[in-house]
Scaffold this active site. Structure first.
Site, PDB file in Angstrom:
ATOM      1  N   ASP A   1       0.641  -1.348  -0.073  1.00  0.00           N
ATOM      2  CA  ASP A   1       0.094  -0.064  -0.010  1.00  0.00           C
ATOM      3  C   ASP A   1       0.891   1.099   0.098  1.00  0.00           C
ATOM      4  OD1 ASP A   1       0.964  -0.078   2.585  1.00  0.00           O
ATOM      5  OD2 ASP A   1      -1.179   0.032   3.512  1.00  0.00           O
ATOM      6  N   SER A   2       2.217   1.017   0.079  1.00  0.00           N
ATOM      7  CA  SER A   2       2.938   2.145  -0.210  1.00  0.00           C
ATOM      8  C   SER A   2       2.961   2.866  -1.534  1.00  0.00           C
ATOM      9  CB  SER A   2       4.567   1.793  -0.234  1.00  0.00           C
ATOM     10  OG  SER A   2       4.710   0.503  -0.843  1.00  0.00           O
TER      11      SER A   2
ATOM     12  N   GLU B   1       9.502  -4.181  10.263  1.00  0.00           N
ATOM     13  CA  GLU B   1       9.831  -3.053   9.689  1.00  0.00           C
ATOM     14  C   GLU B   1      10.191  -2.004  10.726  1.00  0.00           C
ATOM     15  OE1 GLU B   1       6.984  -1.087   7.188  1.00  0.00           O
ATOM     16  OE2 GLU B   1       8.189   0.952   7.090  1.00  0.00           O
TER      17      GLU B   1
ATOM     18  N   ASP C   1      -1.151  -6.144  -0.270  1.00  0.00           N
ATOM     19  CA  ASP C   1      -1.369  -5.217   1.087  1.00  0.00           C
ATOM     20  C   ASP C   1      -3.058  -5.340   1.220  1.00  0.00           C
ATOM     21  OD1 ASP C   1       0.556  -5.081   2.816  1.00  0.00           O
ATOM     22  OD2 ASP C   1       1.059  -3.241   1.972  1.00  0.00           O
TER      23      ASP C   1
ATOM     24  N   LYS D   1      -1.374  -9.296   2.906  1.00  0.00           N
ATOM     25  CA  LYS D   1      -0.511  -8.915   3.872  1.00  0.00           C
ATOM     26  C   LYS D   1      -1.334  -7.860   4.947  1.00  0.00           C
ATOM     27  CE  LYS D   1       3.113  -5.986   3.673  1.00  0.00           C
ATOM     28  NZ  LYS D   1       2.720  -4.898   4.738  1.00  0.00           N
TER      29      LYS D   1
ATOM     30  N   GLU E   1      -1.425  -5.518   8.489  1.00  0.00           N
ATOM     31  CA  GLU E   1      -0.308  -4.865   9.726  1.00  0.00           C
ATOM     32  C   GLU E   1      -1.113  -5.037  10.975  1.00  0.00           C
ATOM     33  OE1 GLU E   1       0.428  -0.707   8.940  1.00  0.00           O
ATOM     34  OE2 GLU E   1       1.153  -1.215   6.859  1.00  0.00           O
TER      35      GLU E   1
HETATM   36  O1  KIV Z   1       3.430  -1.166   1.544  1.00  0.00           O
HETATM   37  C1  KIV Z   1       4.655  -1.470   1.703  1.00  0.00           C
HETATM   38  O2  KIV Z   1       5.429  -1.382   0.646  1.00  0.00           O
HETATM   39  C2  KIV Z   1       5.245  -2.244   2.746  1.00  0.00           C
HETATM   40  C3  KIV Z   1       6.619  -2.669   2.634  1.00  0.00           C
HETATM   41  C4  KIV Z   1       7.568  -1.272   2.972  1.00  0.00           C
HETATM   42  C5  KIV Z   1       6.955  -3.815   3.622  1.00  0.00           C
HETATM   43  O3  KIV Z   1       4.461  -2.676   3.559  1.00  0.00           O
END
Ligand code: KIV
Length: 289
Positions: A67-68, A205, A106, A136, A138
């Site tokens: 989600d970056s 992280e 994510d 994924k 969090e």
């Molecule tokens: O969103 C993302 O790119 C991430 C990585 C930094 C692990 O969660």
């Protein structure tokens, strides 16, 4: 290794030459770590587009549609505004562009936290619409029930502990976590809870190095570090960071290329060539500012 692609217009897939290795699967990634020992470190990079996926695929075990992409692709201030629709669109593009690496997408903020049922709705949509291999999410102890719920229903889950960017408004920034003994103990507990719930791997992280080592020793599944420690079982970076696309990059990132400079120079050369055109009977009046 250089790979070329031929577009199949019927399926929108670009077929690579040479033919890639078989796609890796999630149980295989989990089995990289047996009895606390990792034979082959897990290589993960973020990917958001089909072309990026094509270029990274052969070199990675996992492609993370992170989600970056909120900041990297959309210029958003954080990952908080990222939506499930965005993750579906980019996840599908990355799956179309990859053949070898397993693809993890994510779960965006707001799409899973309220209940295991909400998480199942979102995760099953991601799997159906993108063809990804896993999701994924969090969070630690508070998310353990949700991780177990998803895994029991056929959805592989990667955890993410330590600095959890979706919680930026609670954390107050992106500083490294686990500097106090109490916080470090909590983060180890978070990782244990997610691992016990059935996560196949855990992103660690932004934690101080001894904590990353302690987490890696505490959980049976592979840890994948970012701003953590080279002692983690694997590594992930935001691809655009390691390619030097930004003026500001986190201190821990090793920059392997300086693509921002290359792109600017190419655009400048192109612009100069177009502006150097002359047209019969027209006086040159354009003055670039
Ligand atoms: O969103 C993302 O790119 C991430 C990585 C930094 C692990 O969660």
């Amino acid at each position: 290794m250089s790979t070329t692609y031929v577009l199949d217009t019927a399926t929108s897939r670009a077929h690579p030459t040479p033919a890639p290795m078989k796609r890796l699967n999630i149980p295989g990634i989990r089995q990289r770590k047996i009895d606390g020992v990792t034979q082959h470190p897990v290589v993960m990079l973020t990917a958001y587009t089909a072309r990026q996926a094509q270029l990274l695929d052969a070199h990675c075990d996992l492609l993370l549609v992170g989600d970056s992409l909120g900041q990297v692709i959309y210029g958003l201030p954080s990952s908080v505004p990222v939506t499930l629709d965005m993750m579906c669109a980019h996840g599908a593009a990355v799956v179309r562009g990859s053949y070898h690496a397993a693809v993890v997408v994510d779960m965006p903020f707001g799409a899973y936290e309220s209940s295991p049922q909400q998480a199942f709705e979102s995760a099953s949509r991601l799997l159906k619409e993108t063809g990804c291999d896993a999701v994924k999410l969090e969070g630690g102890t508070a998310m353990a029930e949700t991780v177990a719920f998803l895994v029991a229903r056929g959805i592989p889950v990667m955890g993410h502990v330590g600095l959890t960017p979706q919680a930026v408004n609670v954390l107050g920034g992106y500083n490294a976590r686990g500097r106090s003994a109490a916080e470090a103990e909590k983060i180890v507990g978070d990782a244990r809870a997610i691992a016990e719930a059935g996560a196949f791997a855990i992103v660690v992280e932004g934690v101080v190095e001894p904590l990353a080592v302690a987490i890696t020793q505490a959980v049976p599944c592979p840890t994948i570090g970012i701003g953590a420690s080279a002692q983690c079982d694997g590594q992930v970076l935001v691809t655009d960071d390691m390619l030097g696309m930004f003026e500001r990059t986190p201190r821990f990132v090793k920059i392997y290329e300086h693509l921002a400079e290359t792109i600017s120079a190419a655009a400048a050369a192109y612009a100069a060539e177009v502006r150097a055109r002359t047209f019969p009977g027209v006086e040159q009046t354009y003055q670039p500012k």
